[in-house]
Design an enzyme around this catalytic site. Structure first.
Site, PDB file in Angstrom:
ATOM      1  N   GLU A 201       0.816  -1.224   0.000  1.00  0.00           N
ATOM      2  CA  GLU A 201       0.000   0.000   0.000  1.00  0.00           C
ATOM      3  C   GLU A 201       0.844   1.265   0.000  1.00  0.00           C
ATOM      4  OE1 GLU A 201      -0.684  -2.666   1.831  1.00  0.00           O
ATOM      5  OE2 GLU A 201      -2.581  -3.291   0.922  1.00  0.00           O
TER       6      GLU A 201
ATOM      7  N   HIS B 240     -11.394  -5.570   8.142  1.00  0.00           N
ATOM      8  CA  HIS B 240     -12.147  -5.345   6.898  1.00  0.00           C
ATOM      9  C   HIS B 240     -13.427  -4.576   7.187  1.00  0.00           C
ATOM     10  CE1 HIS B 240      -9.529  -8.738   5.860  1.00  0.00           C
ATOM     11  NE2 HIS B 240      -9.717  -8.444   4.589  1.00  0.00           N
TER      12      HIS B 240
END
Lengths: 367, 329
Positions: B60, B131
């Site tokens: 990321e 998540h």
């Protein structure tokens, strides 16, 4: 490794400047060599004056001097095109000057003045000049490594024949972002030259304390990236390595890793008592000082005379004295501009109001 | 006009913008042939090719870092972070690099890029601790960034077009509960919804409920219940949490005199605190009750078990109860 011109000399002494120039390594001309010497001297004098101004409290914050490492920035940037992109770490004065950024604006930035190259917003560690494709010193170790890869992606995408020079230290190679950046650059075959200035210390940590390998170029192997080690105390060695690397990148062969073995003669910053290294080590490295070393080369090859070198030094000294005078006399940024430039269009009335309130307080006087 | 879902609206905005401007690139994990884990980039790889729809390694920080480099060099990257929960490794790039580039250059150059990420959870759509988070407050704290959280397909498209054309970095967070649950008529042609402008999702004169993202729909449902008792709640959908639409926040607070701010994200030091502070500073004279807040409890993420997730999430019942409490003042 580029060949050392000293060991490459023929027995007979050349008779004319032109004859010698033909024998210069890496296709360099005499004029290019003189310019590299000039840049190294400029950086050295700039740093000496920056240190002096810091001691006089005219430069605040943190100051990291490039003294001893001049050959790396100068050799690398001279070997690139003048519009190739450059990113570097916080020890960044050398990149700015080697790229030809305005000396007075750089000094004024250290002084935090409105006439500074970033109008006093950045200071010593964050010099940048987009016009010259110098995208700045970056104070977070390694943070600019993927940014350089991204710029290289853009060059590839836009089909521009430019490469990116991304400078960092040995300390950055222990950072995750270094590996992410090298991985992507190799994966996508990007035209970026990663230049590792291995000066043996990540701040106060020795190489042995910060890295399981002492040759940083080994770290490029895992990414199948070609790598070369050069003598960072020899501007010709750096020039040759980066010339080879840039050609490789420009011809579409992907990234290249250059490790320059170098040494900073001064502490990590001005506040560093240097307890982690002994004076004898510093003395040994100082004997390899890249400036007199290249000066000897210029004299031996009759590119410059001793008098001409002395003149370069005198002119650089005068230039830096003038830069300090300019910086010292320059105005502080207007406090009412503190909230400017956060967004392309001002969107935060509160911040603007706050800045106006600040503006009511007198600015510190230029000393 | 076609009826499309929220995720189709995102996809449509990306496609239109990529067709209009070849400086626009999309990069992220599985955004290529797979079309993204939620389908937001479906078909773009086939249409625009691998140079413009870039599958990246699972990294990321470098996804954002490479995007910043592209932006500096004149491209308009849209980085997708697969789940907002995965963005912390990229925080250095976002906060220390992207957000500061314009300021450090004194406005001479900037970093036009978009970071898209699905956020939020809920009983049926979340994957627990990593998540499900709503981390917008972390970004809304940082000058130099803009943070957009659309609640409808129409806004998702119009705001994404604005974000891509914005000269500064925009964090664009999409609640995954909305991706396929909502369908509405969305103009096929291009249109811009301005960043920094809220909208009245439901008009009312008695109470104000200020919110954003998926919670807007829960707030409207709760407001409808109060309407049966003659209490009219105005629901203000912020749409952007940085910069906040101060003018509209103040206007609705002055109109009703009673304000509830709610969001799925953790309550403490959240966006709601900033909105409440604005109301307290600007509307003191007009307030008829305390500024109230409703948000996630003091746990770091949505727990997995349904019985626990229900405690974390808001829903119309909780919002209704809080609104009735406020109405009693």
């Amino acid at each position: 490794m580029p060949t050392n011109p000293k060991t490459n000399r023929t027995g007979s002494r050349p008779t004319s400047r032109r004859a010698v120039a033909r024998q210069l390594p890496h296709g360099l001309t005499a004029q290019q060599c003189r310019e590299m010497y000039h840049k190294m001297v400029q950086i050295r004098h700039f740093e000496d004056h920056a240190a002096e101004a810091y001691a006089q409290a005219k430069v605040g914050g943190f100051l990291h001097l490039y003294i001893g490492e001049e050959a790396v920035a100068v050799g690398a940037i001279a070997a690139a095109r003048e519009d190739d992109h450059i990113l570097g770490h916080y020890r960044d004065h050398g990149y700015a000057l080697a790229r030809g950024c305005d000396v007075q604006a750089c000094m004024a930035e250290l002084f935090g003045r409105e006439t500074g190259i970033c109008h006093g917003r950045g200071g010593s560690m964050h010099l940048a000049d987009a016009k010259r494709h110098f995208w700045g010193g970056h104070a977070i170790v390694g943070s600019h490594i993927p940014i350089g890869a991204g710029m290289a992606y853009a060059m590839q995408y836009l089909e521009e024949p430019l490469v990116v020079l991304d400078f960092f230290g040995d300390g950055a190679t222990g950072n995750g972002i270094f590996h992410e950046g090298l991985n992507m650059a190799a994966l996508w075959n990007l035209p970026v030259v990663f230049i590792c200035e291995n000066n043996l210390y990540g701040m106060g940590a020795t190489l042995a304390e910060e890295s399981p390998v002492s040759d940083m170029m080994i770290k490029a192997e895992g990414y199948t990236m070609p790598a070369v080690q050069c003598d960072g105390m020899d501007v010709l060695s750096v020039y040759g390595a980066v010339q080879q690397a840039a050609e490789h990148c420009r011809s579409g062969k992907g990234p290249f890793f250059v490790e320059a073995l170098t040494y900073r003669f001064r502490g990590h910053s001005m506040a560093d008592p240097e307890l982690y290294r002994d004076k004898e080590e510093v003395r040994r490295w100082r004997e390899l000082d890249p400036i007199p070393r290249f000066g000897d080369f210029l004299v031996q090859h009759r590119i410059s005379s001793q008098q001409e070198l002395a003149q370069v030094n005198e002119e650089a000294e005068a230039e830096m004295l003038e830069a300090v005078r300019f910086a010292d006399a320059s105005p502080w940024p207007d406090p009412s501009t503190a909230a400017r430039g956060v967004y392309a269009n001002p969107i935060d009335p509160e911040a603007a109001q706050e800045a106006l309130t600040l503006a009511a307080d007198p600015a510190p006087a230029a000393s | 006009m076609a009826q499309i879902t929220y995720v189709e609206a995102i996809r449509s905005a990306l496609e239109q913008e990529m067709r209009r401007d070849d400086r626009v690139l999309v990069m992220g994990e599985d955004v290529g042939p797979k079309g993204g884990v939620f389908g937001a980039t479906a078909g773009l790889f086939q249409q625009f090719g691998e140079d413009r729809v870039i599958d990246t390694p699972l990294a990321e920080a470098a996804i954002v870092g490479v995007s910043i480099g592209c932006a500096l060099a004149g491209l308009l990257p849209v980085a997708e972070i697969q789940f907002l929960d995965f963005i912390p490794p990229a925080m250095d790039q976002i906060i220390n690099e992207a957000a500061k580039i314009r300021y450090r250059s004194n406005g001479d150059w900037g970093c036009p890029m978009v970071i898209r990420a699905p956020c939020g959870g809920g009983v049926h759509v979340h994957g627990a601790l990593y998540h499900s988070q709503s981390l917008e407050a972390l970004f809304a704290h940082v000058p130099g960034l803009k943070v957009v959280i659309p609640s409808t397909p129409t806004d998702a498209k119009g705001l994404l077009l604005s974000a891509i054309r914005d000269p500064d970095p925009v964090c664009f967070f999409e609640h995954k509960a909305l991706y396929r649950s909502l369908k509405e008529e969305v103009p096929e042609e291009e249109y811009l919804v301005p960043i920094g402008q809220s909208r009245v999702a439901r008009a009312g004169a008695d109470l104000s409920c200020i919110t954003y993202g998926a919670t807007v729909h829960e707030a409207v449902a709760a407001a409808d219940r109060l309407a049966r008792d003659g209490i009219e709640v105005e629901v203000l959908d912020l749409r952007t949490v940085r910069p906040l639409d101060r003018e509209s926040i103040v206007a609705t607070a002055r109109k009703t005199g009673k304000v509830l701010v709610c969001h799925e994200a953790n309550l403490a030091v959240g966006v709601g605190a900033e909105v409440a502070a604005i109301v307290a500073e600007e509307c003191f004279q007009q307030l008829d009750g305390p500024v109230m807040r409703l948000g996630g409890p003091e746990v770091p993420a949505i727990p997995f078990a349904e019985s626990l997730a229900e405690v974390y999430c808001l829903g119309p019942d909780k919002i209704e109860a809080k609104l009735r409490q406020l109405a009693a003042y």
